[in-house]
Design an enzyme around this catalytic site. Structure first.
Site, PDB file in Angstrom:
ATOM      1  N   ASP A 165       0.859  -1.186   0.000  1.00 28.27           N
ATOM      2  CA  ASP A 165       0.000   0.000   0.000  1.00 28.27           C
ATOM      3  C   ASP A 165       0.891   1.231   0.000  1.00 28.27           C
ATOM      4  O   ASP A 165       1.973   1.225   0.599  1.00 28.27           O
ATOM      5  CB  ASP A 165      -0.904   0.017   1.236  1.00 28.27           C
ATOM      6  CG  ASP A 165      -1.964  -1.070   1.192  1.00 28.27           C
ATOM      7  OD1 ASP A 165      -2.340  -1.486   0.081  1.00 28.27           O
ATOM      8  OD2 ASP A 165      -2.410  -1.512   2.272  1.00 28.27           O
ATOM      9  N   ASP A 182      -7.095  -1.739  -4.363  1.00 30.56           N
ATOM     10  CA  ASP A 182      -8.209  -1.357  -3.492  1.00 30.56           C
ATOM     11  C   ASP A 182      -9.130  -0.359  -4.184  1.00 30.56           C
ATOM     12  O   ASP A 182     -10.359  -0.442  -4.075  1.00 30.56           O
ATOM     13  CB  ASP A 182      -7.678  -0.745  -2.196  1.00 30.56           C
ATOM     14  CG  ASP A 182      -6.813  -1.707  -1.408  1.00 30.56           C
ATOM     15  OD1 ASP A 182      -6.994  -2.922  -1.545  1.00 30.56           O
ATOM     16  OD2 ASP A 182      -5.942  -1.229  -0.651  1.00 30.56           O
TER      17      ASP A 182
END
Length: 209
Positions: A141, A160
């Site tokens: 991330d 995501d």
């Protein structure tokens, strides 16, 4: 002399032609999935190469901070109790979308499912190939919204985002009454009403007979 006329074929006996396979919708799904997956993969490679050990980088006037976080949890840092469970769930999602694709007739649904497929594959790739090991890999991330370190919103990645956008698109299409097979709620109701009228006419004819 009375001329003989050939009997016309009964429309009730004629079977409707089988719908053609939704090749165009499947192709659209595949193209969207490949492009979104490529974006996720490339951005993760760049993030790991440039952000490792660096302080958060402020861009877009502070709307976004770029920083590397290795996430053992689900999307947006949610913990569901085991990385391997998340990997298996992702495999199930991918398999379900692939199986469901043959039923697609709606371009909107094809785009939405393509985005969800890309996101699931993107994070699944991390879980399989990244440290600490297969099915236990940590997801990369690198996007923190408005505040660094995920203070405002959990740090996330392109996969995501693809899952979220795809899911929202599917929900919007459902609320608008547009189904995956290209039909709408209104058209289905009209078909049901026509079928009910035909049944009533048939019943009336049988009663007269």
């Amino acid at each position: 002399m009375s001329s003989e006329q050939s009997p016309e074929p009964s429309t009730s006996d004629a079977e409707p032609p089988a719908p053609e396979p939704p090749r165009q919708r499947i192709l659209l799904l595949v193209v969207v999935a490949v492009l979104a997956y490529a974006v996720d993969l490339v951005t993760k490679i760049v993030a790991t190469a440039t952000l490792e050990g660096e302080e958060p980088i402020r861009i877009l006037g502070g709307a976004v901070y770029l920083q590397l976080v290795r996430n053992p949890y689900a999307a947006f840092g949610m913990d569901f109790g085991g990385t391997w469970i998340l990997a298996i769930v992702a495999m199930g999602v991918v398999g379900a979308i692939i199986w469901f694709a043959r039923r697609l007739r709606s371009p909107g649904w094809a785009v939405g499912l393509g985005l969800v497929l890309a996101g699931a594959l993107g994070n699944l790739t991390d879980r399989i190939f990244r440290a600490p090991g297969p099915l236990h890999g940590h997801v990369v991330d690198f996007i923190s919204a408005f505040e660094p370190n995920g203070s405002f919103f959990p740090v996330f990645n392109g996969a995501d985002s693809a899952i979220t956008i795809g899911a929202v698109l599917i929900v919007v299409l459902s609320l608008m009454g547009r189904d995956y097979d290209g039909s709408t709620t209104k058209s289905r109701k009209e078909q049901e009403k026509e079928q009910e009228q035909e049944q009533e006419q048939q019943q009336a004819g049988e009663d007269k007979a």
